[in-house]
Design a protein around this motif. Structure first.
Motif, mmCIF file in Angstrom:
data_model
loop_
_atom_site.group_PDB
_atom_site.id
_atom_site.type_symbol
_atom_site.label_atom_id
_atom_site.label_comp_id
_atom_site.label_asym_id
_atom_site.label_seq_id
_atom_site.Cartn_x
_atom_site.Cartn_y
_atom_site.Cartn_z
ATOM 1 N N MET A 186 0.812 -1.181 0.000
ATOM 2 C CA MET A 186 0.000 0.000 0.000
ATOM 3 C C MET A 186 0.864 1.255 0.000
ATOM 4 N N LYS A 187 1.974 1.234 0.746
ATOM 5 C CA LYS A 187 2.861 2.382 0.804
ATOM 6 C C LYS A 187 3.526 2.611 -0.544
ATOM 7 N N LYS A 188 3.829 1.523 -1.261
ATOM 8 C CA LYS A 188 4.446 1.651 -2.576
ATOM 9 C C LYS A 188 3.512 2.367 -3.545
ATOM 10 N N GLN A 189 2.239 2.030 -3.485
ATOM 11 C CA GLN A 189 1.271 2.666 -4.377
ATOM 12 C C GLN A 189 1.137 4.150 -4.055
ATOM 13 N N LYS A 190 1.111 4.487 -2.792
ATOM 14 C CA LYS A 190 1.004 5.887 -2.395
ATOM 15 C C LYS A 190 2.232 6.663 -2.859
ATOM 16 N N LYS A 191 3.412 6.050 -2.735
ATOM 17 C CA LYS A 191 4.646 6.697 -3.171
ATOM 18 C C LYS A 191 4.617 6.921 -4.688
ATOM 19 N N LYS A 192 4.150 5.922 -5.435
ATOM 20 C CA LYS A 192 4.058 6.053 -6.882
ATOM 21 C C LYS A 192 3.085 7.162 -7.274
ATOM 22 N N ILE A 193 1.954 7.191 -6.608
ATOM 23 C CA ILE A 193 0.949 8.220 -6.898
ATOM 24 C C ILE A 193 1.504 9.602 -6.576
ATOM 25 N N MET A 194 2.188 9.731 -5.441
ATOM 26 C CA MET A 194 2.774 11.016 -5.049
ATOM 27 C C MET A 194 3.848 11.441 -6.059
#
Length: 108
Positions: free
Chosen positions: A1-9
């Motif tokens: 989940m953190k990876k997806q948030k980082k990618k989106i950011m």
């Protein structure tokens, strides 16, 4: 989940940076027409056209005609009237000859 948030950011930051780096260009239509006119030497063309048409088409200013055409305001009636006045006698004589010829052929 953190990876997806980082990618989106990262994507959001990249998009914001991209849009901030693009420099908007605001050129008016008049500026564009003026630069094109300068590049094509329209003023020289208009001066020569006025010089050559001065005798034949009195009352028609080529610069005004060109500017009106660019704006979409073409006065066909004025142009046709000037042309008919120029060739008026010849056109009238030709129409009379054609009329007489067709009348004689139809009634003989």
């Amino acid at each position: 989940m953190k990876k997806q948030k980082k990618k989106i950011m990262k994507m959001i930051i990249l998009w914001v940076a991209f849009f901030m780096m693009t420099i908007p260009c605001y050129a008016t239509q008049e500026e564009i027409l003026q630069t094109q006119s300068d590049m094509l030497n329209i003023k020289g063309f208009v001066q020569q056209a006025n010089q050559y048409t001065k005798e034949a088409f009195e009352g028609i200013d080529v610069e005004t005609l060109l500017n009106d055409a660019i704006k979409g305001k073409i006065d066909n009636g004025n142009i046709i009237t000037k042309i008919l006045n120029l060739f008026g006698k010849e056109i009238k004589d030709t129409i009379m000859i054609v009329r007489e010829y067709s009348y004689n052929n139809c009634h003989t």
